[in-house]
Design a protein around this motif. Sequence first.
Motif, PDB file in Angstrom:
ATOM      1  N   CYS A   5     -13.434   4.555  -5.797  1.00 38.11           N
ATOM      2  CA  CYS A   5     -14.191   4.486  -4.537  1.00 38.11           C
ATOM      3  C   CYS A   5     -14.456   5.894  -3.987  1.00 38.11           C
ATOM      4  O   CYS A   5     -14.870   6.039  -2.835  1.00 38.11           O
ATOM      5  CB  CYS A   5     -13.455   3.627  -3.514  1.00 38.11           C
ATOM      6  SG  CYS A   5     -11.815   4.231  -3.093  1.00 38.11           S
ATOM      7  N   CYS A  37      -9.297   5.953  -3.767  1.00 38.93           N
ATOM      8  CA  CYS A  37      -8.942   6.244  -5.158  1.00 38.93           C
ATOM      9  C   CYS A  37     -10.163   6.854  -5.844  1.00 38.93           C
ATOM     10  O   CYS A  37     -11.198   7.050  -5.201  1.00 38.93           O
ATOM     11  CB  CYS A  37      -8.481   4.969  -5.882  1.00 38.93           C
ATOM     12  SG  CYS A  37      -9.786   3.750  -6.091  1.00 38.93           S
ATOM     13  N   CYS A  45      -7.794   0.123  -4.718  1.00 41.75           N
ATOM     14  CA  CYS A  45      -6.765   0.800  -3.917  1.00 41.75           C
ATOM     15  C   CYS A  45      -6.545   0.094  -2.578  1.00 41.75           C
ATOM     16  O   CYS A  45      -5.798   0.573  -1.744  1.00 41.75           O
ATOM     17  CB  CYS A  45      -7.167   2.252  -3.680  1.00 41.75           C
ATOM     18  SG  CYS A  45      -8.698   2.398  -2.735  1.00 41.75           S
TER      19      CYS A  45
HETATM   20 ZN   LIG Z   1     -10.433   2.775  -4.142  1.00 39.64          ZN
END
Ligand SMILES: [Zn+2]
Length: 339
Positions: A274, A271, A266
């Motif tokens: 993560c 996202c 991302c």
């Molecule tokens: Zn991410």
Amino acid sequence: MSITDQIQKVRSEFRTDLANLSSENEAVDQIRIKYLGRKGLVATLFVEMGRVDTDERPKMGKILNELKSEITLEIDGFSTADLKLTDTDASDVDFTLPGDPIPVGSIHPLTQVMEEIKSIFLKLGFSLVYGPEIDTEFYNFEALNIPKHHPARDMQDTFYISDEVLLRTHTSDTQIHFMENNTPPVRIIAPGRVYRNEDVSVRSYCLFHQIEGLYVDKTVTFAELKGTLDYFARELFGKDVKTRFRPSYFPFTEPSAEMDVSCIFCKGKGCSICKKTGWLEILGCGMVDPEVYKSVKYDPDKWTGYAFGLGIERIAMLKYGVQDIRLFYSGDIRFLRQF
Ligand SMILES: [Zn+2]
């Protein structure tokens, strides 16, 4: 007509037939039947032999046998040459078709990631060192400032061969072996397989792979550690990737840190991979604890250095979007073919 004349006649007739023989298989077969068939000309000559004088017979038999071999050789030679050179139309084999494909394997994703990481550090002047997977408690724990009853031993439970001998839990044992036998400056990476007594799940397995780095010299600083690992992260994940260091704890480094990279999926926005943080944890690192120098008889007042270590599986899972660590060891060709 004498038998000698008859043999001579058949021979010259065969020569003429052979000279006029076309390249069709059918014609070759016809000539074979004419001369070598059960009622062919050669067989007829053998019947004629019965009328030859007994003392003449062995000599005539020899001449006739020679004729037979001569004709057989010529016909066989003609059909073979014909098959190879000219008569592809009449053959069942099409020599112009491509061959059966031989399946080609691919390099295992873990090996690919390992090779990529190794090449980055080799470019930076690190040397490659390998150590034993079966080692003693001393090299795996004590020398790395993890005495008996240290809580870190719980987190790194492993498989014991005897009370003293075990399957290593990290490649740090290699660093101890190397330092014992070499004086600084030391700049090495140690890749290899390590073991943990853990429940097998999508996130953990009883074995995995690590690569560790160690740099010891007179004035090594934390700034150099950060610079080196920042360069490494950009080489591995791309020029735009950012790094951050968070304080952490390892028994063999002081101070210690975890390095994160900005999420490669991302770009740091947040996202599911993560967990909305924008950062991915990549490795552990720190300045070598003076206690470690003592166990390899280095003078802690003279030498400083840094160490780092990362799991190959974790990087490979991120890089290829693999959700289940067990796939790496399954040997499933459908999985492996994708890399
Ligand atoms: Zn991410």
